[in-house]
Motif scaffolding. Sequence first.
Motif, short mmCIF file in Angstrom:
data_model
loop_
_atom_site.label_atom_id
_atom_site.label_comp_id
_atom_site.label_asym_id
_atom_site.label_seq_id
_atom_site.Cartn_x
_atom_site.Cartn_y
_atom_site.Cartn_z
N GLY A 263 55.18 73.84 47.91
CA GLY A 263 54.45 74.91 48.60
C GLY A 263 53.41 74.33 49.53
O GLY A 263 53.26 74.76 50.68
N PHE A 264 52.73 73.30 49.06
CA PHE A 264 51.73 72.64 49.89
C PHE A 264 52.39 72.02 51.13
O PHE A 264 51.92 72.19 52.25
N SER A 265 53.50 71.29 50.92
CA SER A 265 54.14 70.66 52.08
C SER A 265 54.61 71.72 53.08
O SER A 265 54.48 71.52 54.29
N GLY A 266 55.15 72.82 52.55
CA GLY A 266 55.60 73.89 53.44
C GLY A 266 54.46 74.42 54.28
O GLY A 266 54.58 74.56 55.50
N GLY A 267 53.32 74.67 53.63
CA GLY A 267 52.17 75.19 54.37
C GLY A 267 51.73 74.23 55.46
O GLY A 267 51.42 74.64 56.59
N LEU A 268 51.75 72.94 55.14
CA LEU A 268 51.32 71.93 56.10
C LEU A 268 52.29 71.87 57.30
O LEU A 268 51.86 71.82 58.46
N VAL A 269 53.59 71.89 56.99
CA VAL A 269 54.58 71.79 58.07
C VAL A 269 54.51 73.02 58.98
O VAL A 269 54.53 72.90 60.21
N ILE A 270 54.39 74.21 58.38
CA ILE A 270 54.32 75.42 59.21
C ILE A 270 53.06 75.39 60.08
O ILE A 270 53.09 75.79 61.24
N SER A 271 51.94 74.89 59.50
CA SER A 271 50.73 74.77 60.32
C SER A 271 50.98 73.85 61.50
O SER A 271 50.55 74.12 62.62
N ALA A 272 51.66 72.73 61.24
CA ALA A 272 51.92 71.77 62.32
C ALA A 272 52.77 72.43 63.41
O ALA A 272 52.50 72.26 64.61
N ILE A 273 53.76 73.21 63.00
CA ILE A 273 54.61 73.89 63.98
C ILE A 273 53.76 74.87 64.79
O ILE A 273 53.83 74.91 66.02
N LYS A 274 52.90 75.62 64.09
CA LYS A 274 52.09 76.61 64.79
C LYS A 274 51.13 75.94 65.76
O LYS A 274 50.94 76.40 66.89
N ARG A 275 50.52 74.82 65.33
CA ARG A 275 49.60 74.11 66.24
C ARG A 275 50.36 73.57 67.44
O ARG A 275 49.86 73.59 68.56
N ASP A 276 51.54 73.05 67.18
CA ASP A 276 52.35 72.52 68.27
C ASP A 276 52.61 73.61 69.30
O ASP A 276 52.61 73.36 70.50
N ARG A 277 52.81 74.83 68.84
CA ARG A 277 53.10 75.93 69.74
C ARG A 277 51.82 76.60 70.25
O ARG A 277 51.89 77.58 70.97
N GLY A 278 50.65 76.04 69.89
CA GLY A 278 49.40 76.64 70.34
C GLY A 278 49.29 78.08 69.86
O GLY A 278 49.11 79.00 70.64
N VAL A 279 49.43 78.25 68.55
CA VAL A 279 49.60 79.60 68.02
C VAL A 279 48.36 80.47 68.21
O VAL A 279 48.45 81.68 68.11
N LYS A 280 47.22 79.87 68.50
CA LYS A 280 46.02 80.67 68.76
C LYS A 280 46.35 81.75 69.77
O LYS A 280 46.04 82.91 69.61
N ASP A 281 47.00 81.31 70.85
CA ASP A 281 47.35 82.26 71.90
C ASP A 281 48.42 83.23 71.41
O ASP A 281 48.35 84.41 71.67
N TYR A 282 49.40 82.68 70.69
CA TYR A 282 50.48 83.56 70.27
C TYR A 282 50.04 84.47 69.15
O TYR A 282 50.60 85.53 68.95
N GLY A 283 49.02 84.04 68.41
CA GLY A 283 48.47 84.91 67.38
C GLY A 283 48.04 86.22 67.99
O GLY A 283 48.21 87.29 67.41
N SER A 284 47.48 86.14 69.21
CA SER A 284 47.08 87.39 69.86
C SER A 284 48.28 88.09 70.46
O SER A 284 48.31 89.30 70.58
N LEU A 285 49.28 87.30 70.81
CA LEU A 285 50.49 87.91 71.38
C LEU A 285 51.13 88.85 70.37
O LEU A 285 51.66 89.89 70.73
N ILE A 286 51.08 88.46 69.10
CA ILE A 286 51.76 89.28 68.11
C ILE A 286 50.75 90.01 67.23
O ILE A 286 50.99 90.28 66.08
N GLU A 287 49.63 90.33 67.82
CA GLU A 287 48.55 91.01 67.12
C GLU A 287 49.05 92.23 66.36
O GLU A 287 49.76 93.07 66.90
N GLY A 288 48.66 92.30 65.10
CA GLY A 288 49.02 93.48 64.31
C GLY A 288 50.46 93.48 63.83
O GLY A 288 50.86 94.34 63.08
N HIS A 289 51.25 92.52 64.30
CA HIS A 289 52.64 92.47 63.87
C HIS A 289 52.96 91.14 63.20
O HIS A 289 53.95 91.00 62.54
#
Lengths: 316, 199
Positions: A263-289
């Motif tokens: 579970g820990f490794s999964g969380g870390l890998v998904i974080s890495a993917i999200k950072r790679d994609r600059g998810v801060k911006d996409y977090g707002s793209l999919i706001e509420g969804h």
Amino acid sequence: MKLRFDNETGWLIGGVVALLAVASCIGWALSLRPGSPAHQNVIANLNARIKAWWTMAAVFLGALLTGGVGSVILFGLMSFFALREFITMTPTRPSDHRTLFWLFFIIVPIQYWLVGTGWYGLFSIFIPVYAFLFVPFRSAMAGDCEGFLERAAKIQWALMICVYCVSHAPALLMLSIPGYEGQNGKLLFYLILVVQLSDVFQYVWGKTLGRHKIAPHVSPNKTWEGFIGGCLSATAVGAALWWATPFTPWQSAGMSLAITLMGFSGGLVISAIKRDRGVKDYGSLIEGHGGMMDRIDSICFSAPIFFHLTRYFFTP
Amino acid sequence: MSELIAFLFRSLCGTRARWQGCAPGDQQRIYFANHTSHLDAIVLWATLPAALRARTRPVAAKDYWVATGLRRWMATSVFHALLIERRNVTRQENPLRDMLRALDRGDSLILFPEGTRASNLEPQAFKSGLFHLAKDRPKIEFIPVYLENLNRILPKGDFLPVPLMGSVTIGAPIRVEPGETKGSFLERARSTVWNLHIA
């Protein structure tokens, strides 16, 4: 895939309801105490999470109580929405459009149909063999070579994480463990409970004792203190739940440890993917969804490993 | 019915309006947006609050929206599109005249000033109609909107949708500044829309 409702299932459900009730009371008590705005924010966030857990627990229990089918459909939907978030935040080219159509409307349903019918042989290779060969083929047919390898890899990873890995959770229902027939619902419950508790314990230990960051660039909130404290606490609870599983207490501790580590490794890998994609911006793209990926990140990695450990050691 | 269809399109496209530059309001408005997908008009319309939706009409190409019975029904009965002639524009059959007439009735409009769907993400040059409207009707608010990812949900030249998540970003109103030429206003309008993009 018939599921039986027994006393132990009742105890598990009762335990979760009691746990959530206690958490809600603590959250409510904390929200009454005055504090700095930052502190208030943490409490509000905590209460929002507790509310979300109530909902998730209700949905999950509902699915489990409808027997195998409900769980298969629930996890199928989770895969569908996770895939939607993953592909949305991953740039693809217009020539991948038809490949993506196959992903959503053909590959996901087939994978979960295989889970539902309990066809283990095809379930375990359908995505890594058939879908992984089909995806680049379909994109090549569209005749666009730009970034081809990268595009194929992104789509395959989306399938791997959001669909293949997640589908191993409901696939627990198809295992036939001698002396545990009809009780696999508890095994699925056990997996989800240990994964979620591990997340919670890591959060709590990290917030209270966390000093040494593990990978600050990937996930600033993950600390060694949180990781070790969280894994050990969740392992202890998992071991204490041995009575609901086909395992002995020690086996149950080993399984829980494997679940929490994955579970820990999964969380870390998904974080890495999200950072790679600059998810801060996409977090707002999919706001509420958004948020399905955040919910399933630790299940992604722990489900297949727990499934295969159980299958290897506990089925004939 | 209209509410149901708006809900369906919002769910398919996972969209929700992000009001960055203004709030939803009663003022008469022209929303102008980039154009990459047949979904654009419907999705922008569907993300508006119901009360505004009833008074806001997408300006859409007649040749596409009357081509089949379903599209004609959607355009006329569901979102009350203002269908304009793209092919045989004459002095009498002039889209601008129809738009002005709708504005005089008090309707708000949704407009795609590129005139046709673009293949790239950055909007192409805007057609001059937007400038004439802005010049003629200075009291109306001209609101830039950027539609994102809808081209990935239903790209130009395809009919099978992929359920990704789109976004609708609504910016601050712009107007023709004193002494501003047509060219510079249109370019400013275009870059205002483009600057709203997220990814």
